[in-house]
Design a protein around this motif. Sequence first.
Motif, PDB file in Angstrom:
ATOM      1  N   THR A 233       0.748  -1.324  -0.103  1.00 49.79           N
ATOM      2  CA  THR A 233       0.019   0.072   0.175  1.00 49.79           C
ATOM      3  C   THR A 233       0.907   1.268   0.153  1.00 49.79           C
ATOM      4  O   THR A 233       0.306   2.478  -0.291  1.00 49.79           O
ATOM      5  CB  THR A 233      -1.015   0.048   1.179  1.00 49.79           C
ATOM      6  N   LYS A 234       2.145   1.033   0.337  1.00 46.25           N
ATOM      7  CA  LYS A 234       2.981   2.190   0.395  1.00 46.25           C
ATOM      8  C   LYS A 234       3.921   2.442  -0.981  1.00 46.25           C
ATOM      9  O   LYS A 234       4.620   3.772  -1.032  1.00 46.25           O
ATOM     10  CB  LYS A 234       3.971   2.149   1.607  1.00 46.25           C
ATOM     11  N   VAL A 235       4.306   1.375  -1.507  1.00 49.49           N
ATOM     12  CA  VAL A 235       5.405   1.530  -2.722  1.00 49.49           C
ATOM     13  C   VAL A 235       4.761   0.809  -3.710  1.00 49.49           C
ATOM     14  O   VAL A 235       3.794   0.118  -3.769  1.00 49.49           O
ATOM     15  CB  VAL A 235       6.731   0.721  -2.342  1.00 49.49           C
ATOM     16  N   SER A 236       5.505   1.270  -5.079  1.00 49.60           N
ATOM     17  CA  SER A 236       4.928   0.600  -6.293  1.00 49.60           C
ATOM     18  C   SER A 236       5.240  -0.829  -6.421  1.00 49.60           C
ATOM     19  O   SER A 236       6.038  -1.491  -5.682  1.00 49.60           O
ATOM     20  CB  SER A 236       5.807   1.285  -7.399  1.00 49.60           C
ATOM     21  N   LEU A 237       4.482  -1.584  -7.067  1.00 53.96           N
ATOM     22  CA  LEU A 237       4.431  -2.896  -7.326  1.00 53.96           C
ATOM     23  C   LEU A 237       5.800  -3.491  -7.700  1.00 53.96           C
ATOM     24  O   LEU A 237       6.210  -4.422  -7.381  1.00 53.96           O
ATOM     25  CB  LEU A 237       3.398  -3.491  -7.969  1.00 53.96           C
ATOM     26  N   ARG A 238       6.322  -2.768  -8.622  1.00 57.73           N
ATOM     27  CA  ARG A 238       7.654  -3.102  -9.230  1.00 57.73           C
ATOM     28  C   ARG A 238       8.841  -3.048  -8.017  1.00 57.73           C
ATOM     29  O   ARG A 238       9.405  -4.056  -8.152  1.00 57.73           O
ATOM     30  CB  ARG A 238       7.988  -2.250 -10.245  1.00 57.73           C
ATOM     31  N   LYS A 239       8.702  -2.048  -7.239  1.00 49.27           N
ATOM     32  CA  LYS A 239      10.103  -2.261  -6.309  1.00 49.27           C
ATOM     33  C   LYS A 239       9.715  -3.208  -5.289  1.00 49.27           C
ATOM     34  O   LYS A 239      10.403  -3.576  -4.619  1.00 49.27           O
ATOM     35  CB  LYS A 239       9.675  -0.709  -5.309  1.00 49.27           C
ATOM     36  N   ALA A 240       8.201  -3.496  -4.999  1.00 47.07           N
ATOM     37  CA  ALA A 240       7.941  -4.375  -3.961  1.00 47.07           C
ATOM     38  C   ALA A 240       8.349  -5.894  -4.542  1.00 47.07           C
ATOM     39  O   ALA A 240       9.207  -6.521  -3.858  1.00 47.07           O
ATOM     40  CB  ALA A 240       6.576  -4.528  -3.645  1.00 47.07           C
ATOM     41  N   LEU A 241       8.299  -6.138  -5.810  1.00 45.16           N
ATOM     42  CA  LEU A 241       8.626  -7.400  -6.381  1.00 45.16           C
ATOM     43  C   LEU A 241       9.888  -7.548  -6.433  1.00 45.16           C
ATOM     44  O   LEU A 241      10.675  -8.572  -6.001  1.00 45.16           O
ATOM     45  CB  LEU A 241       8.029  -7.390  -7.923  1.00 45.16           C
ATOM     46  N   PHE A 242      10.852  -6.486  -6.551  1.00 47.50           N
ATOM     47  CA  PHE A 242      12.117  -6.585  -6.779  1.00 47.50           C
ATOM     48  C   PHE A 242      12.789  -6.752  -5.220  1.00 47.50           C
ATOM     49  O   PHE A 242      13.469  -7.582  -5.169  1.00 47.50           O
ATOM     50  CB  PHE A 242      13.005  -5.441  -7.359  1.00 47.50           C
ATOM     51  N   ALA A 243      12.201  -6.035  -4.360  1.00 48.33           N
ATOM     52  CA  ALA A 243      12.710  -6.176  -2.910  1.00 48.33           C
ATOM     53  C   ALA A 243      12.545  -7.591  -2.247  1.00 48.33           C
ATOM     54  O   ALA A 243      13.386  -8.482  -1.761  1.00 48.33           O
ATOM     55  CB  ALA A 243      12.314  -4.866  -2.099  1.00 48.33           C
ATOM     56  N   PHE A 244      11.264  -8.039  -2.673  1.00 43.13           N
ATOM     57  CA  PHE A 244      10.716  -9.300  -2.119  1.00 43.13           C
ATOM     58  C   PHE A 244      11.572 -10.404  -2.898  1.00 43.13           C
ATOM     59  O   PHE A 244      11.899 -11.432  -2.141  1.00 43.13           O
ATOM     60  CB  PHE A 244       9.401  -9.502  -2.219  1.00 43.13           C
ATOM     61  N   GLY A 245      11.664 -10.266  -3.884  1.00 45.28           N
ATOM     62  CA  GLY A 245      12.396 -11.341  -5.092  1.00 45.28           C
ATOM     63  C   GLY A 245      13.989 -11.570  -4.238  1.00 45.28           C
ATOM     64  O   GLY A 245      14.412 -12.647  -4.383  1.00 45.28           O
ATOM     65  N   LEU A 246      14.595 -10.323  -3.958  1.00 45.67           N
ATOM     66  CA  LEU A 246      15.967 -10.624  -3.446  1.00 45.67           C
ATOM     67  C   LEU A 246      15.943 -11.290  -2.235  1.00 45.67           C
ATOM     68  O   LEU A 246      16.648 -11.952  -1.950  1.00 45.67           O
ATOM     69  CB  LEU A 246      16.588  -9.295  -3.329  1.00 45.67           C
ATOM     70  N   LEU A 247      14.767 -10.834  -1.460  1.00 46.16           N
ATOM     71  CA  LEU A 247      14.684 -11.623  -0.043  1.00 46.16           C
ATOM     72  C   LEU A 247      14.495 -13.191  -0.121  1.00 46.16           C
ATOM     73  O   LEU A 247      15.233 -13.961   0.389  1.00 46.16           O
ATOM     74  CB  LEU A 247      13.660 -10.992   0.949  1.00 46.16           C
ATOM     75  N   GLN A 248      13.598 -13.473  -1.338  1.00 41.27           N
ATOM     76  CA  GLN A 248      13.467 -14.869  -1.551  1.00 41.27           C
ATOM     77  C   GLN A 248      14.858 -15.508  -1.924  1.00 41.27           C
ATOM     78  O   GLN A 248      15.000 -16.915  -1.336  1.00 41.27           O
ATOM     79  CB  GLN A 248      12.343 -15.068  -2.676  1.00 41.27           C
ATOM     80  N   ALA A 249      15.305 -15.281  -2.753  1.00 38.41           N
ATOM     81  CA  ALA A 249      16.859 -15.457  -3.117  1.00 38.41           C
ATOM     82  C   ALA A 249      17.889 -15.855  -2.067  1.00 38.41           C
ATOM     83  O   ALA A 249      18.411 -16.879  -1.790  1.00 38.41           O
ATOM     84  CB  ALA A 249      17.367 -14.868  -4.340  1.00 38.41           C
ATOM     85  N   GLY A 250      17.697 -14.666  -1.183  1.00 35.74           N
ATOM     86  CA  GLY A 250      18.811 -14.815  -0.151  1.00 35.74           C
ATOM     87  C   GLY A 250      18.305 -15.778   0.920  1.00 35.74           C
ATOM     88  O   GLY A 250      18.951 -16.321   1.753  1.00 35.74           O
ATOM     89  N   SER A 251      17.113 -16.067   1.137  1.00 34.80           N
ATOM     90  CA  SER A 251      16.515 -17.239   2.279  1.00 34.80           C
ATOM     91  C   SER A 251      17.018 -18.241   1.889  1.00 34.80           C
ATOM     92  O   SER A 251      16.921 -19.211   2.975  1.00 34.80           O
ATOM     93  CB  SER A 251      14.874 -17.137   2.233  1.00 34.80           C
ATOM     94  N   ILE A 252      17.289 -18.807   0.568  1.00 30.45           N
ATOM     95  CA  ILE A 252      17.795 -20.081   0.272  1.00 30.45           C
ATOM     96  C   ILE A 252      19.222 -20.348   0.744  1.00 30.45           C
ATOM     97  O   ILE A 252      19.794 -21.457   1.030  1.00 30.45           O
ATOM     98  CB  ILE A 252      17.955 -20.244  -1.154  1.00 30.45           C
ATOM     99  N   LEU A 253      19.757 -19.316   0.862  1.00 26.78           N
ATOM    100  CA  LEU A 253      21.363 -19.226   1.564  1.00 26.78           C
ATOM    101  C   LEU A 253      21.097 -19.756   3.129  1.00 26.78           C
ATOM    102  O   LEU A 253      22.233 -20.334   3.458  1.00 26.78           O
ATOM    103  CB  LEU A 253      22.052 -17.989   1.692  1.00 26.78           C
ATOM    104  N   GLY A 254      20.159 -19.729   3.484  1.00 22.07           N
ATOM    105  CA  GLY A 254      20.020 -20.281   5.158  1.00 22.07           C
ATOM    106  C   GLY A 254      19.944 -22.088   5.128  1.00 22.07           C
ATOM    107  O   GLY A 254      20.889 -22.487   5.889  1.00 22.07           O
ATOM    108  N   PHE A 255      19.549 -22.774   3.947  1.00 20.38           N
ATOM    109  CA  PHE A 255      19.750 -24.015   4.157  1.00 20.38           C
ATOM    110  C   PHE A 255      21.147 -24.467   3.284  1.00 20.38           C
ATOM    111  O   PHE A 255      21.970 -25.330   3.743  1.00 20.38           O
ATOM    112  CB  PHE A 255      18.658 -24.673   3.060  1.00 20.38           C
ATOM    113  N   TRP A 256      21.598 -23.376   2.638  1.00 21.96           N
ATOM    114  CA  TRP A 256      23.217 -23.552   2.076  1.00 21.96           C
ATOM    115  C   TRP A 256      24.020 -23.600   3.536  1.00 21.96           C
ATOM    116  O   TRP A 256      24.911 -24.421   3.698  1.00 21.96           O
ATOM    117  CB  TRP A 256      23.658 -22.627   1.110  1.00 21.96           C
TER     118      TRP A 256
END
Length: 415
Positions: free
Chosen positions: A283-306
């Motif tokens: 509700t605060k930021v553009s959809l593109r910015k949200a998709l990019f930030a959340f996508g980076l977080l998704q990729a980074g979360s895999i490193l926990g299992f690594w």
Amino acid sequence: MMPSENRSLDLRGWTSVLLLGFASGLPLFLTGSTLKAWMTQEGLDLKTIGLFSMVTLPYSLKVLWAPLLDRYALPVLGRRRSWMLVMQGAMAVGLAAMALHPPHQDLLLMAALAVGVAVASATFDIATDAWRAERLPQKLLGLGNSVHITTYRVAMLVSGGGALILAQFMGWRSTYLTMAGLTVAGMGGTLLAANTDVVARAPRTLAAAVVEPLRDLLNRPGILELGAFAVLYKLGDWLAEAMTMPFLLRGVGFTLAEVGTVQKTTAMAAIIVGGLLGGLILTKVSLRKALFAFGLLQAGSILGFWTISRLGPSLPLLVGANALENLAYGMGGSAFAVLLMSSCNRAYTGTQYALFTGLMALPRTLFAGGTGWMAERLGWSSYFLVCVAAALPGLLLLLRYEHWGPPEETSGDRS
């Protein structure tokens, strides 16, 4: 026909969104990672377990029968709710049958039953997603999808971590019978849901239900890039998720109770926070910015299992990895659902949303079939790094968002 923009959602409406999200998320792990945990405990090899990812193919193919749900209604409850109720009954019967036929007794029968549950679940998703698109006013699309995804993920934790704990103490038969009972209880969400037949009229013919949604999409600029993004955005997540359970149980040596307890507590809190936080941010930021930030977080979360693969079994690491993965899933899933739903013409919601979510599920099914072979060949550490790399192409497509995405506005203001 579009719903009125000032149409609010009352307590009954929000309760329906909550219960339908739970009902939608419950079957996925029961034909996926939980079933793989059952197979792992029965000593089946990794290649066979990996190939069982193919039983979820109906989630990718559901667009093939989605026009039937747009065109036809079953005799009771209206076009959306009638399909929802019948499919919930089919899922409950299928899960009960799986409970009575362990994988080691008849692997082919188990595969057939799992596919049947997946077909019913995918069909339920078509009807539920269309109902949500028709019932939610535009200003509540982001928050409504966040609530849906949060309860969807809670259900996945119940049928994932919760099922593992039950299996540890009650056995797999009782566990799957319990999940069948929860599926029956989820019918309450369907019975509470408002009838949306007056919001969006059914196509006049089945041919129109098939042709018009596709024609509408193919006439849009950037549709190929939008389709590619739907396939690639969660690719890394799907690849990692496909082998997370065998990795934790066999690769590292955690017990069912340890994995289940972490998923049921820390991970459940993380997914609730992630889903609601994602909805607020949208509700605060553009959809593109949200998709990019959340996508980076998704990729980074895999490193926990690594990290676990490098340092070995550690409960604090398991808690951290699961919390981060579920936080990222909740936030990324909220933004992704808003993108897909905003890209649909509400005259053809069932078919178009099924197409988009089918594309989203495609890598989970097709690519995940070879994950057991990849894990054996590469080793766990290298495998999770490959999963991180697989998350990057989707993020790169966001650089061309203006060519294929919805208007660059905050989701709360998007028209």
